[in-house]
Design an enzyme around this catalytic site. Structure first.
Site, mmCIF file in Angstrom:
data_model
loop_
_atom_site.group_PDB
_atom_site.id
_atom_site.type_symbol
_atom_site.label_atom_id
_atom_site.label_comp_id
_atom_site.label_asym_id
_atom_site.label_seq_id
_atom_site.Cartn_x
_atom_site.Cartn_y
_atom_site.Cartn_z
ATOM 1 N N SER A 52 0.826 -1.222 0.000
ATOM 2 C CA SER A 52 0.000 0.000 0.000
ATOM 3 C C SER A 52 0.855 1.264 0.000
ATOM 4 C CB SER A 52 -0.950 0.001 1.200
ATOM 5 O OG SER A 52 -0.233 0.068 2.423
ATOM 6 N N HIS A 53 2.155 1.152 0.282
ATOM 7 C CA HIS A 53 3.001 2.350 0.310
ATOM 8 C C HIS A 53 4.306 2.165 -0.460
ATOM 9 C CE1 HIS A 53 -0.093 3.412 3.144
ATOM 10 N NE2 HIS A 53 0.246 4.665 2.919
ATOM 11 N N HIS A 125 1.357 14.550 2.652
ATOM 12 C CA HIS A 125 1.836 13.321 3.300
ATOM 13 C C HIS A 125 1.260 12.100 2.595
ATOM 14 C CE1 HIS A 125 3.270 10.715 6.436
ATOM 15 N NE2 HIS A 125 3.705 11.732 7.149
ATOM 16 N N THR A 165 -7.416 8.092 8.034
ATOM 17 C CA THR A 165 -6.924 6.723 8.252
ATOM 18 C C THR A 165 -5.804 6.713 9.304
ATOM 19 O OG1 THR A 165 -5.592 7.063 6.252
ATOM 20 C CG2 THR A 165 -7.589 5.748 6.022
ATOM 21 N N ASP A 193 -4.650 0.007 0.813
ATOM 22 C CA ASP A 193 -4.932 -1.423 0.705
ATOM 23 C C ASP A 193 -6.322 -1.650 0.108
ATOM 24 O OD1 ASP A 193 -4.410 -4.088 0.936
ATOM 25 O OD2 ASP A 193 -4.043 -4.063 3.090
ATOM 26 N N HIS A 234 -14.939 1.225 18.945
ATOM 27 C CA HIS A 234 -14.798 2.514 19.646
ATOM 28 C C HIS A 234 -13.345 2.780 20.059
ATOM 29 C CE1 HIS A 234 -15.287 -0.453 22.859
ATOM 30 N NE2 HIS A 234 -14.669 0.398 23.661
HETATM 31 P P1 NDP Z 1 -1.562 -3.565 8.858
HETATM 32 O O1 NDP Z 1 -2.971 -3.676 9.289
HETATM 33 O O2 NDP Z 1 -1.001 -4.598 7.956
HETATM 34 O O3 NDP Z 1 -0.666 -3.443 10.170
HETATM 35 C C1 NDP Z 1 0.651 -3.201 10.032
HETATM 36 C C2 NDP Z 1 1.416 -3.391 11.329
HETATM 37 O O4 NDP Z 1 0.959 -4.522 12.086
HETATM 38 C C3 NDP Z 1 2.847 -3.688 10.958
HETATM 39 O O5 NDP Z 1 3.692 -3.214 11.968
HETATM 40 C C4 NDP Z 1 2.806 -5.218 10.873
HETATM 41 O O6 NDP Z 1 4.068 -5.834 10.895
HETATM 42 C C5 NDP Z 1 1.986 -5.546 12.090
HETATM 43 N N1 NDP Z 1 1.347 -6.863 11.996
HETATM 44 C C6 NDP Z 1 0.516 -7.294 11.014
HETATM 45 N N2 NDP Z 1 0.139 -8.564 11.264
HETATM 46 C C7 NDP Z 1 0.747 -8.943 12.426
HETATM 47 C C8 NDP Z 1 0.751 -10.132 13.195
HETATM 48 N N3 NDP Z 1 0.059 -11.208 12.811
HETATM 49 N N4 NDP Z 1 1.497 -10.167 14.331
HETATM 50 C C9 NDP Z 1 2.202 -9.077 14.706
HETATM 51 N N5 NDP Z 1 2.232 -7.915 14.012
HETATM 52 C C10 NDP Z 1 1.515 -7.847 12.884
HETATM 53 O O7 NDP Z 1 -1.230 -2.191 8.104
HETATM 54 P P2 NDP Z 1 -2.143 -0.937 7.799
HETATM 55 O O8 NDP Z 1 -2.881 -1.215 6.540
HETATM 56 O O9 NDP Z 1 -2.914 -0.546 8.989
HETATM 57 O O10 NDP Z 1 -1.006 0.182 7.520
HETATM 58 C C11 NDP Z 1 -0.061 -0.023 6.491
HETATM 59 C C12 NDP Z 1 0.804 1.192 6.324
HETATM 60 O O11 NDP Z 1 0.025 2.267 5.879
HETATM 61 C C13 NDP Z 1 1.520 1.697 7.579
HETATM 62 O O12 NDP Z 1 2.900 1.680 7.291
HETATM 63 C C14 NDP Z 1 1.028 3.126 7.763
HETATM 64 O O13 NDP Z 1 2.007 4.057 8.184
HETATM 65 C C15 NDP Z 1 0.576 3.465 6.361
HETATM 66 N N6 NDP Z 1 -0.439 4.516 6.393
HETATM 67 C C16 NDP Z 1 -0.070 5.800 6.109
HETATM 68 C C17 NDP Z 1 -1.010 6.805 6.152
HETATM 69 C C18 NDP Z 1 -0.637 8.235 5.933
HETATM 70 O O14 NDP Z 1 -1.497 9.096 6.033
HETATM 71 N N7 NDP Z 1 0.582 8.588 5.650
HETATM 72 C C19 NDP Z 1 -2.412 6.541 6.441
HETATM 73 C C20 NDP Z 1 -2.683 5.161 6.752
HETATM 74 C C21 NDP Z 1 -1.715 4.185 6.724
HETATM 75 P P3 NDP Z 1 4.591 -6.475 9.481
HETATM 76 O O15 NDP Z 1 4.799 -5.308 8.548
HETATM 77 O O16 NDP Z 1 5.837 -7.200 9.834
HETATM 78 O O17 NDP Z 1 3.501 -7.398 8.998
HETATM 79 O O1 PYC Z 2 -3.289 4.465 2.784
HETATM 80 O O2 PYC Z 2 -4.686 5.516 4.121
HETATM 81 C C1 PYC Z 2 -3.699 5.492 3.367
HETATM 82 C C2 PYC Z 2 -2.938 6.730 3.166
HETATM 83 C C3 PYC Z 2 -3.378 8.000 3.301
HETATM 84 C C4 PYC Z 2 -2.322 8.828 3.006
HETATM 85 C C5 PYC Z 2 -1.263 8.046 2.700
HETATM 86 N N1 PYC Z 2 -1.655 6.766 2.826
#
Ligand code: NDP
Ligand code: PYC
Length: 342
Positions: A52-53, A125, A165, A193, A234
């Site tokens: 996703s990134h 961002h 998010t 994602d 919540h």
């Molecule tokens: P996930 O729901 O996949 O969670 C990711 C985190 O949980 C990672 O640290 C991952 O480690 C860990 N994890 C996942 N499964 C397990 C498990 N079974 N046991 C232990 N740890 C686990 O990711 P998201 O979709 O929530 O987020 C993905 C990325 O998106 C992040 O890097 C976030 O910063 C980015 N993001 C950025 C935004 C922005 O505005 N800039 C907005 C939203 C998200 P591992 O990687 O080793 O699986």
């Molecule tokens: O995947 O939610 C997201 C996101 C928002 C901004 C950058 N990534």
């Protein structure tokens, strides 16, 4: 597991991912320092199989550049506000250069005062937070980072987008090459994602989003057009609201709703602030830092005793694989990048 696992891929070395990202961003108009900072995190995302990134973000970056509101070359202005506070004004450019330029002063302050904050204002961002967290743990400090986004996420009990998010990431320095790091969205999953599921033509699990009428949906497109949901009901909603406040009004910057209003239909990356806190275990832990570090290691070892994995372990394994053999980028995403004509 990749949502594109049954689809055609293109093999690229890590250097090729960086070169492609850098070339596209410069051709789109970004200055070299901004393009290289962005290309570094896109490459890190692709390398660590954080789909996703990674390369998926490049077309969105170009759309943000083409929206015309973002600065393509602003040098961040770094202000030494107080013994424990650094402010970096990104001046409506991407956040990444501001972070890179301000991080050394943040660490210096944390190592002097014990705890210090970096406030980044006026930044576009688009990136994951763990690359920043890793840059801080490498320098021996624990770190907590948070930022918001656009108001795509309904609060618990609601049905319409209000919160971002809003990712939160934490890192703890450890002996050896890899720190303890978690980094996740406070929505059920990153919006990126959900978009990847849409591109791949795959359904999303129940609980990720609701459609425009507020009904639960497994259609990625319907959830993108409706609202995403927080993780943990919540609890995720409250954590997300804290991030709205801490990385928004607390630091004098926009909320996700205000970022969306600023966007005004451009579909560019969110424009707001970011808060990063750094903690020096040597000062905060008092007497015996080595003993404190050993107790933290005992905690991590107890996970392994139960065969429970730590967050980031998957990512570090993916990194090792990618460094050895390169990455397999989904062809559909690669073709989207070529179609930009840059
Ligand atoms: P996930 O729901 O996949 O969670 C990711 C985190 O949980 C990672 O640290 C991952 O480690 C860990 N994890 C996942 N499964 C397990 C498990 N079974 N046991 C232990 N740890 C686990 O990711 P998201 O979709 O929530 O987020 C993905 C990325 O998106 C992040 O890097 C976030 O910063 C980015 N993001 C950025 C935004 C922005 O505005 N800039 C907005 C939203 C998200 P591992 O990687 O080793 O699986
Ligand atoms: O995947 O939610 C997201 C996101 C928002 C901004 C950058 N990534």
């Amino acid at each position: 597991m990749s949502v594109f696992r049954d689809q055609e891929t293109v093999d690229l070395s890590i250097q090729e991912v960086f070169d492609l990202s850098r070339r596209v961003l410069i051709a789109a108009g970004l200055s070299v320092p901004h393009a290289e900072a962005a290309a570094r995190v896109i490459t890190a995302g692709e390398r660590d199989e954080c789909a996703s990134h990674g390369l998926y973000r490049l077309p969105g970056c170009v759309m943000t550049i083409r929206s015309g509101k973002m600065s393509l070359d602003a040098e961040p202005v770094i202000e030494d506000v107080s013994p424990a506070l650094v402010r970096a004004d990104a001046r409506r450019a991407y956040s990444l250069l501001a972070f890179e330029r301000a991080a050394p002063l943040l660490v210096e302050k944390a190592k002097t005062v014990g705890v210090a904050a970096l406030v980044i204002n006026n930044c576009y961002h688009f990136s994951a937070l763990w690359p920043e967290i890793e840059q801080l743990t490498e320098r021996g400090v624990a770190a907590l980072a948070m930022t918001l986004s656009h108001s795509w996420v309904a609060p618990a009990g609601g049905k319409k987008g209000l919160l971002g998010t809003n990712p939160i990431a934490f890192g703890w320095p450890r002996p050896g090459p890899h720190p303890y790091v978690f980094d996740f969205a406070t929505s059920a999953v990153a919006r990126g994602d959900v978009s990847l599921h849409d591109i791949a033509g795959k359904p999303i699990p129940e609980g990720w989003g609701v459609d425009a009428e507020g009904q639960s949906t497994t259609s990625a497109r319907a959830a993108l057009d409706g609202a995403m949901l927080t993780f943990g009901g919540h609890k995720g909603s409250a954590l997300s609201t804290m991030i709205e406040l801490m990385a928004g009004p607390l630091i004098g910057d926009l909320t996700s709703r205000e970022s969306m209003a600023f966007d005004d239909g451009d579909k560019a990356a969110p424009m707001h602030g970011e808060l990063i806190l750094a903690f020096d275990p040597a000062i905060m832990g008092g007497g015996d830092p080595a003993a404190n570090a050993a107790r933290a290691e005992a905690l991590f070892a107890a996970f392994a005793d139960q065969d429970a994995r730590l967050p980031s372990e998957r990512r570090y394994a993916a990194r090792a694989r990618s460094l050895a053999r390169g990455v397999h980028a989904p062809k559909v995403l690669y073709d989207q990048i070529l179609a930009l004509g840059l």
